[in-house]
Design a protein around this motif. Sequence first.
Motif, PDB file in Angstrom:
ATOM      1  N   LEU A 175       0.782  -1.232   0.000  1.00 16.00           N
ATOM      2  CA  LEU A 175       0.000   0.000   0.000  1.00 16.00           C
ATOM      3  C   LEU A 175       0.813   1.279   0.000  1.00 16.00           C
ATOM      4  CD1 LEU A 175      -2.922  -0.814   2.473  1.00 16.00           C
ATOM      5  CD2 LEU A 175      -2.922  -0.906  -0.009  1.00 16.00           C
ATOM      6  N   GLY A 176       2.102   1.191  -0.275  1.00 22.29           N
ATOM      7  CA  GLY A 176       2.863   2.415  -0.342  1.00 22.29           C
ATOM      8  C   GLY A 176       4.257   2.255   0.210  1.00 22.29           C
ATOM      9  N   TYR A 177       4.891   3.385   0.427  1.00 26.97           N
ATOM     10  CA  TYR A 177       6.247   3.418   0.980  1.00 26.97           C
ATOM     11  C   TYR A 177       6.292   2.718   2.326  1.00 26.97           C
ATOM     12  CZ  TYR A 177      10.578   5.601   2.754  1.00 26.97           C
ATOM     13  OH  TYR A 177      11.824   5.831   3.283  1.00 26.97           O
ATOM     14  N   SER A 178       5.291   2.961   3.170  1.00 27.48           N
ATOM     15  CA  SER A 178       5.184   2.232   4.435  1.00 27.48           C
ATOM     16  C   SER A 178       3.722   2.118   4.834  1.00 27.48           C
ATOM     17  CB  SER A 178       5.999   2.920   5.545  1.00 27.48           C
ATOM     18  OG  SER A 178       5.420   4.153   5.913  1.00 27.48           O
ATOM     19  N   PHE A 179       3.419   1.082   5.582  1.00 24.65           N
ATOM     20  CA  PHE A 179       2.052   0.830   6.038  1.00 24.65           C
ATOM     21  C   PHE A 179       2.118  -0.219   7.132  1.00 24.65           C
ATOM     22  CE2 PHE A 179       3.063  -1.886   2.485  1.00 24.65           C
ATOM     23  CZ  PHE A 179       2.609  -3.145   2.857  1.00 24.65           C
ATOM     24  N   ALA A 180       0.987  -0.425   7.796  1.00 25.69           N
ATOM     25  CA  ALA A 180       0.915  -1.418   8.871  1.00 25.69           C
ATOM     26  C   ALA A 180       0.123  -2.632   8.386  1.00 25.69           C
ATOM     27  CB  ALA A 180       0.246  -0.821  10.115  1.00 25.69           C
ATOM     28  N   PRO A 181       0.772  -3.780   8.192  1.00 25.88           N
ATOM     29  CA  PRO A 181       0.036  -4.994   7.812  1.00 25.88           C
ATOM     30  C   PRO A 181      -0.749  -5.547   9.011  1.00 25.88           C
ATOM     31  CG  PRO A 181       2.355  -5.097   7.134  1.00 25.88           C
ATOM     32  CD  PRO A 181       2.222  -3.997   8.137  1.00 25.88           C
ATOM     33  N   ARG A 182      -1.900  -4.954   9.280  1.00 27.54           N
ATOM     34  CA  ARG A 182      -2.665  -5.347  10.465  1.00 27.54           C
ATOM     35  C   ARG A 182      -3.177  -6.775  10.388  1.00 27.54           C
ATOM     36  NH1 ARG A 182      -6.357  -0.021  11.867  1.00 27.54           N
ATOM     37  NH2 ARG A 182      -6.668  -0.002   9.619  1.00 27.54           N
ATOM     38  N   ASP A 183      -3.259  -7.320   9.173  1.00 25.19           N
ATOM     39  CA  ASP A 183      -3.672  -8.713   9.050  1.00 25.19           C
ATOM     40  C   ASP A 183      -2.606  -9.648   9.614  1.00 25.19           C
ATOM     41  OD1 ASP A 183      -2.269  -7.580   6.774  1.00 25.19           O
ATOM     42  OD2 ASP A 183      -2.383  -9.559   5.850  1.00 25.19           O
ATOM     43  N   LEU A 184      -1.348  -9.226   9.614  1.00 24.28           N
ATOM     44  CA  LEU A 184      -0.249 -10.023  10.161  1.00 24.28           C
ATOM     45  C   LEU A 184       0.142  -9.577  11.564  1.00 24.28           C
ATOM     46  CD1 LEU A 184       2.055 -10.134   6.988  1.00 24.28           C
ATOM     47  CD2 LEU A 184       0.290 -11.766   7.677  1.00 24.28           C
ATOM     48  N   ASP A 185      -0.203  -8.369  11.937  1.00 21.62           N
ATOM     49  CA  ASP A 185       0.206  -7.784  13.212  1.00 21.62           C
ATOM     50  C   ASP A 185      -0.939  -6.917  13.735  1.00 21.62           C
ATOM     51  OD1 ASP A 185       1.566  -6.667  15.350  1.00 21.62           O
ATOM     52  OD2 ASP A 185       2.748  -5.291  14.125  1.00 21.62           O
ATOM     53  N   PRO A 186      -2.003  -7.531  14.278  1.00 21.40           N
ATOM     54  CA  PRO A 186      -3.196  -6.772  14.673  1.00 21.40           C
ATOM     55  C   PRO A 186      -2.918  -5.669  15.687  1.00 21.40           C
ATOM     56  CG  PRO A 186      -3.655  -9.128  14.643  1.00 21.40           C
ATOM     57  CD  PRO A 186      -2.174  -8.975  14.491  1.00 21.40           C
ATOM     58  N   ALA A 187      -1.906  -5.841  16.502  1.00 19.98           N
ATOM     59  CA  ALA A 187      -1.610  -4.827  17.521  1.00 19.98           C
ATOM     60  C   ALA A 187      -0.883  -3.619  16.935  1.00 19.98           C
ATOM     61  CB  ALA A 187      -0.768  -5.439  18.636  1.00 19.98           C
TER      62      ALA A 187
ATOM     63  N   ILE B 175      -5.218  -0.656   5.307  1.00 19.67           N
ATOM     64  CA  ILE B 175      -5.475   0.760   5.038  1.00 19.67           C
ATOM     65  C   ILE B 175      -5.622   1.502   6.358  1.00 19.67           C
ATOM     66  CG2 ILE B 175      -7.074   2.382   3.951  1.00 19.67           C
ATOM     67  CD1 ILE B 175      -7.848   0.089   2.027  1.00 19.67           C
ATOM     68  N   GLY B 176      -5.080   2.694   6.434  1.00 24.86           N
ATOM     69  CA  GLY B 176      -5.187   3.476   7.651  1.00 24.86           C
ATOM     70  C   GLY B 176      -6.632   3.758   8.026  1.00 24.86           C
ATOM     71  N   ASP B 177      -6.890   3.958   9.323  1.00 28.39           N
ATOM     72  CA  ASP B 177      -8.223   4.381   9.751  1.00 28.39           C
ATOM     73  C   ASP B 177      -8.561   5.725   9.122  1.00 28.39           C
ATOM     74  OD1 ASP B 177      -8.778   2.224  11.763  1.00 28.39           O
ATOM     75  OD2 ASP B 177      -6.949   3.045  12.635  1.00 28.39           O
ATOM     76  N   VAL B 178      -7.535   6.521   8.901  1.00 29.90           N
ATOM     77  CA  VAL B 178      -7.646   7.801   8.197  1.00 29.90           C
ATOM     78  C   VAL B 178      -6.551   7.831   7.137  1.00 29.90           C
ATOM     79  CG1 VAL B 178      -7.482  10.311   8.428  1.00 29.90           C
ATOM     80  CG2 VAL B 178      -8.552   8.958  10.244  1.00 29.90           C
ATOM     81  N   VAL B 179      -6.890   8.311   5.947  1.00 32.27           N
ATOM     82  CA  VAL B 179      -5.902   8.463   4.876  1.00 32.27           C
ATOM     83  C   VAL B 179      -5.902   9.919   4.445  1.00 32.27           C
ATOM     84  CG1 VAL B 179      -5.169   7.734   2.586  1.00 32.27           C
ATOM     85  CG2 VAL B 179      -6.263   6.083   4.116  1.00 32.27           C
ATOM     86  N   ALA B 180      -4.715  10.520   4.362  1.00 33.80           N
ATOM     87  CA  ALA B 180      -4.585  11.926   3.978  1.00 33.80           C
ATOM     88  C   ALA B 180      -3.674  12.040   2.768  1.00 33.80           C
ATOM     89  CB  ALA B 180      -4.024  12.743   5.132  1.00 33.80           C
ATOM     90  N   VAL B 181      -4.170  12.683   1.716  1.00 33.42           N
ATOM     91  CA  VAL B 181      -3.387  12.909   0.500  1.00 33.42           C
ATOM     92  C   VAL B 181      -3.132  14.401   0.379  1.00 33.42           C
ATOM     93  CG1 VAL B 181      -3.249  12.567  -1.991  1.00 33.42           C
ATOM     94  CG2 VAL B 181      -4.541  10.949  -0.584  1.00 33.42           C
ATOM     95  N   ALA B 182      -1.868  14.789   0.414  1.00 30.39           N
ATOM     96  CA  ALA B 182      -1.514  16.203   0.339  1.00 30.39           C
ATOM     97  C   ALA B 182      -1.886  16.782  -1.024  1.00 30.39           C
ATOM     98  CB  ALA B 182      -0.021  16.378   0.605  1.00 30.39           C
ATOM     99  N   GLY B 183      -2.426  17.989  -1.032  1.00 37.45           N
ATOM    100  CA  GLY B 183      -2.823  18.648  -2.262  1.00 37.45           C
ATOM    101  C   GLY B 183      -1.673  19.410  -2.894  1.00 37.45           C
TER     102      GLY B 183
END
Length: 390
Positions: A103-115, A344-352
């Motif tokens: 999902l990008g440069y970095s992200f949290a694989p919550r399916d593998l690491d729920p915490a 996917i983050g709980d919130v996603v922000a895309v800079a304009g």
Amino acid sequence: MDRLHELLPGSWPDDPTLADLAGSASSALGFGADRPLPIPDSHTVVILMVDGLGDLLLHEHSVFAPTLLAHRAMPLRVGFPSTTATSLTSLGTGLPCAEHGVLGYSFAPRDLDPAVEHTLNALRWTLDTADGPPADGLYPPTEVQPMPSAFDELTHAGAAVITLMPELFRESGLTRAAYGTPADYRDASSPNAVRDQAVELLAAGDQGPRLVYAYLPNLDAAGHRWGPGTPEWQERLRRIDDVAAAIVEALQPGATLVVTGDHGMITAGRRIDIDTTPALTEGVRAVGGEARVRHVYAEPGRADDVFTRWAHELDGHAHVATRDQVLAERWFGAPAAAHVTERIGDVVAVAGRDTLLTRSVHEPMETMMPGHHGGWTVAELLVPLIIATG
């Protein structure tokens, strides 16, 4: 066209994307019938992936790249986010981000690491930061990205697949996630090495169906270090055009060169520092992404509050959405697979426009870079498709 004009979700055309390249090349070699991109029937297809080669940048600096411009066939849209780890995985698997899950440069694989103890830096395959510890143990590449690569499938079908990439990347997590397990991996750590090896392979003539994949990181590195369009960046573009010209000259009948990029790049404008803005850190347990697009992982029960504060703080500077909105609008290119949805983050922000959402404490190197990508301006999303035949 204004290079900072934004292509918002919902306005993205249904035209072919970078994810269609490997399948089209396979079809051109005689494997499969689906060919969204105009690659002719060939016994050899050479794909030259130029990291950071945006379509608008190519046009703006075409005096340094006459060969590339002369053979430009059409623009391609990369997936979202417009960044290397995502785009290379889409190229290698033939899938949009919503299906391959990088999902990008970095992200949290919550399916593998729920915490969410760590985020994954997918470019370096490290924990939390670019210089963090190796992530292979917690986030094995084949679990983060379990789909088969188009390169492996082509090998199994009987074609020769040769990769020309820096030796440093041979066993990297991203190489395994994006390309699978290239059996014929050859060290090509400079543009000249790519040129020489590609020309040598082409000189052998028709050896049966062959895909030669070469990757050049130099242009992107120059853009991050000095900025896109700077004299240093232009010199790298000129060298790459020389490589392409040598390969074009070496093409024999039945051989095709395809050149493209994984994203474009913009020059940094306004910087908003997440790490020093309390409204952007309260209730947040992890932040992923990069300066142009952020995944925000909220503490349990705090997602609504985090969204409200991010939307208020970044009003006029970024597009801020909940995960439900992102999924409903298919930002990542298709209905998301179940395991991808969790990442996917709980919130996603895309800079304009040219705004950056930096992290001066956690990402000091990235914060200072003049060149960035990841967002959805045309300068970032569009890359050229360049095709030359023998």
